[in-house]
Design an enzyme around this catalytic site. Structure first.
Site, PDB file in Angstrom:
ATOM      1  N   GLY B 316      29.290 -39.805 -12.628  1.00 56.83           N
ATOM      2  CA  GLY B 316      29.110 -41.141 -12.063  1.00 56.83           C
ATOM      3  C   GLY B 316      30.465 -41.738 -11.680  1.00 56.83           C
ATOM      4  CB  SER B 317      31.490 -45.245 -11.325  1.00 54.08           C
ATOM      5  OG  SER B 317      30.413 -45.502 -10.439  1.00 54.08           O
ATOM      6  CB  VAL B 318      34.151 -42.020 -15.372  1.00 50.03           C
ATOM      7  CG1 VAL B 318      33.675 -43.117 -16.300  1.00 50.03           C
ATOM      8  CG2 VAL B 318      33.238 -40.805 -15.440  1.00 50.03           C
ATOM      9  CG  PHE B 319      34.076 -37.681 -10.224  1.00 49.58           C
ATOM     10  CD1 PHE B 319      34.594 -36.709 -11.067  1.00 49.58           C
ATOM     11  CD2 PHE B 319      33.919 -37.362  -8.875  1.00 49.58           C
ATOM     12  CE1 PHE B 319      34.934 -35.459 -10.589  1.00 49.58           C
ATOM     13  CE2 PHE B 319      34.266 -36.114  -8.391  1.00 49.58           C
ATOM     14  CZ  PHE B 319      34.769 -35.164  -9.253  1.00 49.58           C
TER      15      PHE B 319
END
Lengths: 374, 603
Positions: B316-319
């Site tokens: 998800g957005s931690v990427f």
């Protein structure tokens, strides 16, 4: 009656007698080592048996062997009665009814003593018979029956080792007296045929098991041939000079099966090496030679044959027992006379030696006998 | 009679020959083969008894014992030596609380089989039972007390997922290791397996004189033949783990399925590695029973899976740090450039939605990270294309294992070549777009995400994470000491990385930042939230199974980074709401422990 003559002392077979004493000492020393780890129980018992044996030997040697000739049939009959008795009332040990318990102090094995009776009765048969030519089959019916009865009784116990030894001793005597070639062949065929038939059709499985047990004793805990292998390891590891008294690892840690009885020779070979075992073999050889010499000097046929029979008894015990412990013959319960722990076999050996000694010291005609002969 | 004398001569010859045969055989056995048989007789009576060496201990970074050994007393009976089977059976069953009939039956059947092997009665008796038994030993011939080493876990289930468990050696393991014997217990997973060769000791042996029945003989008759070798305990393995931080991590996870990873950003040392649900390594101490084992294996919640290193999730957005760094460094964006987010993004015929339906309006790199705007990243992803993106994914360590030394999975760092190889299909633009927000084919482990964050924090060094700090032999000789290993440098200028770091500080500390739940008063935390959609193929009615995975990855203090912490809660929902507050707790504990330790050092 027993006539005492100074010549009896003079002609006494001191050589054989002293040799027997020396031999007894060696065997007791060997048994001391073999039984040390188990509290010397069998050593102490054998000590007593050797003592009894030597007294018996002395007593028997002073009996005139004419008495044996005269009472041969009674001796034989009495020993057959003992064999019958043991079959009915005998004590069973390791699957065989071979022992008579005497007031719980000692046990005796009539099948050992019967060997002497067979020797005497066969000598008596040939002594009574004046045939000069080799014996044919029909001439042999009587001795065959005389041998067959004790043989069968011992087989019924069952004690294959002793039965075969009886057969070997008696067979040697019969062959020595001469048998026609064709009769030998015929007897061989009959014996083999009967054995084959009984093995396949007549013996029950448990009986076969018992026979197998004797060929390969069930004291064998790990696998077949264990006893023989351990015995050969013991003998081989003794090397030339041996490991020393009470230092044989195979003996002291009880790797040798029946080391006080049937495998006593392995103990000797491990602890005293090649030198010790050859020395004892030579002692046996000398004893047997001495007996054959007594046989050749005997003044009558009966005496000659009895001496020969006793020599044959020693010979076959040595060959079958030593052959077994050194891995040349299958494992069968045959003791080494005097050397193996066992009252009956020791007594039998001592009686045998006593008879030979008695014959040897009467090789010259004696005072009383001349009268007696008349 | 002359005739008989001739026959006697023949008999004498036969006699001589027979004795010659016997004598020759004796010559062969004793003189020719004597030495060979002497060797046999020596081997015959010497029994080699193995003295098992204890495994090395496993300690935390401060030397606290995590896995140690204790002595166990196992009871055996040598059936042959038992004097009175019923009496022994009753006595043993009374002392050991066992079934009398069973003991008697076992001994009798062993006797029947003529077995010489010691018969196991029971393992690991307690001290009271041992005392009773010792007191009555003389009246119970045949009983043997064997001493063994068993694993013990002073902290119980704590750290089980990386410590691993032990089990009976397999055939394949036996072939590869000469130090191992059948029936030995060896490491099966985790540190126990990864550092098996260090932990395993060197077994000793004791030679004993035995008689033909295999019984030990007290006699000193043959003692000079004996040789002995002491057993050497295995090496102690000091982990990088701080067990107190680990305890905090496992406590905050509570009943949630998920993982927490804490790493020293400057050395790569793993400080905490929590995975829940987990198992109890104590179940494996004596070899696990089949029922417990099948329960563990069939458990739907996969307790044997180390979620921190083996769990694969869409990040998800931690990427988003990856496309940020990639686009900045490759010159596709600068910090000023703004993108308008209407709540969706159109590319060709496809429409990609931002998580915020109403849109973020104008966003630049910083605000896109702070507010976690998807549209901004869709745009830059389309601009730079998959080749640029996958180059940076690989640089950050995605798609390959970190080589921690325990069970790991590599995950997927998608690229054109990967897709061609895997599906034999060309790459589509839309797949680039979803990859930028950590969806689609991308799959990662929490450990990989933590190492990425650490690399950002330490200005671009991708470190090889370490689980073992030191290996020390039983006699205090140092066998290994960890030194940081840089497994790769992220190709990025520090100036650009500073932009990303500044945005990550904003995520936690700016008003409206998605990670405000991780904000701490006396330590500046930098982080990134993630809420990964779960594409569930099974149509389970269980609603929880369809909830998003909650992510939060962070480092602190922002000014001089020391620690990176990543939290993943399976089906936890929003990363900001669920994962960030958990990371905050871990960082708090970290800070408290650090201050405590400094205070202790000053005293």
């Amino acid at each position: 009656m027993i006539m005492f003559d100074r010549r009896l002392i003079k002609n006494f077979g001191w050589f054989l007698f002293l040799m027997t004493l020396a031999f007894s000492a060696i065997s007791l020393l060997n048994l001391y080592s073999a039984s040390y780890e188990t509290g010397l129980v069998s050593f102490k018992k054998q000590f007593v048996w050797v003592g009894i044996g030597i007294v018996t030997l002395a007593f028997v040697s002073f009996l005139n062997c004419k008495l044996l000739n005269r009472y041969a049939i009674y001796i034989y009959g009495f020993s057959l009665l003992l064999l019958l008795f043991v079959l009915v009332f005998g004590k069973e040990v390791a699957g065989s009814k071979s022992w008579i318990d005497i007031a719980s102090i000692a046990t005796i094995q009539p099948s050992e003593l019967v060997k002497i009776a067979v020797i005497i009765i066969l000598a008596k048969f040939y002594d009574d018979d004046y045939q000069a030519t080799p014996y044919g089959f029909l001439d042999l019916i009587k001795p065959v029956i005389l041998i067959a009865i004790p043989f069968i009784l011992v087989m019924l116990q069952p004690d294959l080792g002793t039965a075969v030894t009886i057969l070997l001793i008696a067979g040697s005597m019969v062959l020595f007296m001469g048998v026609k070639k064709w009769s030998v062949a015929f007897i061989l065929i009959v014996v083999l045929g009967v054995s084959f038939y009984s093995w396949h059709y007549s013996l029950k499985p448990y009986q076969k098991d018992r026979i197998r047990t004797f060929i390969n004793p069930s004291s064998d805990p790990l696998n077949a041939g264990y006893n023989s292998i351990q015995s050969q390891i013991a003998i081989g590891s003794g090397g030339v000079t041996g490991k020393g008294l009470r230092s044989g690892s195979q003996t002291q840690l009880r790797f040798i099966p029946a080391q006080q009885t049937d495998f006593a020779f392995s103990v000797l070979a491990e602890e005293w090496g090649f030198l010790g075992s050859i020395f004892v073999l030579l002692l046996y050889f000398t004893i047997i030679l001495w007996m054959l010499d007594a046989s050749s000097r005997a003044k009558d046929k009966f005496s000659m044959l009895v001496c020969f029979g006793v020599a044959a008894m020693f010979f076959w015990h040595v060959v079958v027992n030593v052959g077994m412990v050194i891995g040349l013959l299958p494992v069968a319960g045959v003791p080494l006379l005097i050397f193996s722990y066992g009252g009956s076999s020791t007594l039998t050996a001592m009686i045998g030696i006593g008879i030979v000694l008695g014959i040897r010291m009467r090789k010259f005609p004696m005072q009383g006998e001349a009268i007696d002969l008349g | 009679m002359q005739d008989f004398r001739n026959r006697l001569f023949i008999v004498t010859v036969i006699l001589g020959l027979a004795f010659l045969v016997l004598g020759s055989r004796l010559w062969y056995l004793q003189v020719l083969k004597g030495e060979e048989f002497a060797k046999f007789s020596l081997e015959n009576h010497i029994r080699v008894e193995r003295i098992p060496a204890p495994r090395g201990r496993i300690l935390d970074r401060y030397g606290k014992e995590l896995v140690i050994n204790r002595t166990s007393f196992d009871i055996y009976v040598i059936p042959k030596d038992v004097k009175d089977v019923p009496y022994l059976s009753v006595s043993l069953s009374q002392i050991l609380n066992l079934d009398t009939g069973q003991i008697e039956k076992d001994i009798n059947s062993a006797l029947k089989k003529k077995s010489f092997k010691p018969l196991l009665i029971t393992k690991d008796i307690n001290r009271d039972q041992l005392a009773y038994l010792e007191a009555r030993r003389s009246s119970l011939p045949g009983v043997i007390i064997e001493i063994n080493n068993l694993r013990q876990y002073p902290h119980g289930v704590l750290g089980a997922s990386f410590l691993g468990y032990i089990g009976k050696v397999s055939v394949a393991e036996l072939e590869n290791n000469s130090k191992v014997n059948s029936n030995d217990l060896v490491g099966k997973t985790g540190v126990e397996k990864g550092w098996e060769s260090s932990l395993r000791g060197d077994d000793g042996y004791k030679q004993k004189v035995t008689d033909a029945l295999g019984r030990e003989v007290e006699s000193n008759l043959f003692q000079e033949d004996l040789q002995n070798k002491k057993s050497l305990p295995g090496n102690d393995v000091l982990l990088t783990i701080d067990i107190e931080l680990q305890r905090a991590a496992e406590e905050v996870l509570g009943n949630e399925a998920g993982a927490i990873v804490a790493v020293d950003v400057n050395t790569g040392e793993v400080l905490a590695l929590a995975s829940n649900p987990s198992f109890d390594p104590a179940d494996f101490i004596k070899g696990i029973d089949s029922k417990t084992w099948s329960n563990l294996v069939n458990d739907q919640s996969s307790p044997l899976l180390n979620r921190a290193t083996q769990g694969l999730y869409a990040p998800g957005s931690v990427f988003k740090m990856v496309p940020s760094v990639a686009a900045l460094n490759e010159g596709f964006i600068n910090e000023e450039e703004s993108v308008y987010c209407p709540g969706y993004y159109k590319s060709g015929n496809s429409t990609f939605r931002c998580w915020k339906r109403g849109g973020h309006g104008w966003v630049n790199l910083r605000s896109a990270i702070v507010k976690s705007c998807d549209v901004y990243f869709y745009k830059i992803a389309e601009k730079m294309g998959i080749n640029n993106l996958s180059k940076y994914m690989t640089a950050f360590g995605y798609g390959s294992i970190t080589d921690l030394g325990i069970e790991e999975r590599a995950g997927i760092s998608p690229s054109r070549e990967w897709k061609q190889k895997r599906f034999n299909k060309p790459w589509y633009k839309g797949e680039t777009i979803v990859s930028a927000i950590g969806q689609g084919y991308v799959s990662v482990t929490p450990l990989q995400v933590t190492m990425m964050t650490a690399a950002v924090a330490n200005n671009g060094k991708l470190l090889k994470p370490a689980l073992v700090k030191e290996i020390v032999s039983y006699d205090r000789e140092e066998k290994f000491k960890h030194a940081p290993i840089v497994s790769g440098n992220i190709p990025v200028q520090k100036r650009m990385l500073d932009l990303v770091k500044d945005a990550m500080v904003g995520v936690v500390n700016d008003p409206g930042g998605t990670g405000s739940g991780a904000r701490l008063k006396d330590m500046t935390v930098a982080g990134k939230t993630g809420t990964a959609q779960v594409v569930s193929l099974d149509n389970r009615s269980d609603k929880k199974k369809h909830m998003d995975h909650a992510w939060f990855t962070s480092y602190a203090p922002a000014e001089a980074p020391e620690i990176a912490v990543t939290v993943l809660i399976e089906h936890g929902g929003s990363g900001g709401a669920v994962a960030a507050p958990i990371a905050k707790k871990i960082l708090e504990v970290y800070k408290k422990l650090k201050e405590q330790r400094e205070a202790d050092d000053n005293v």
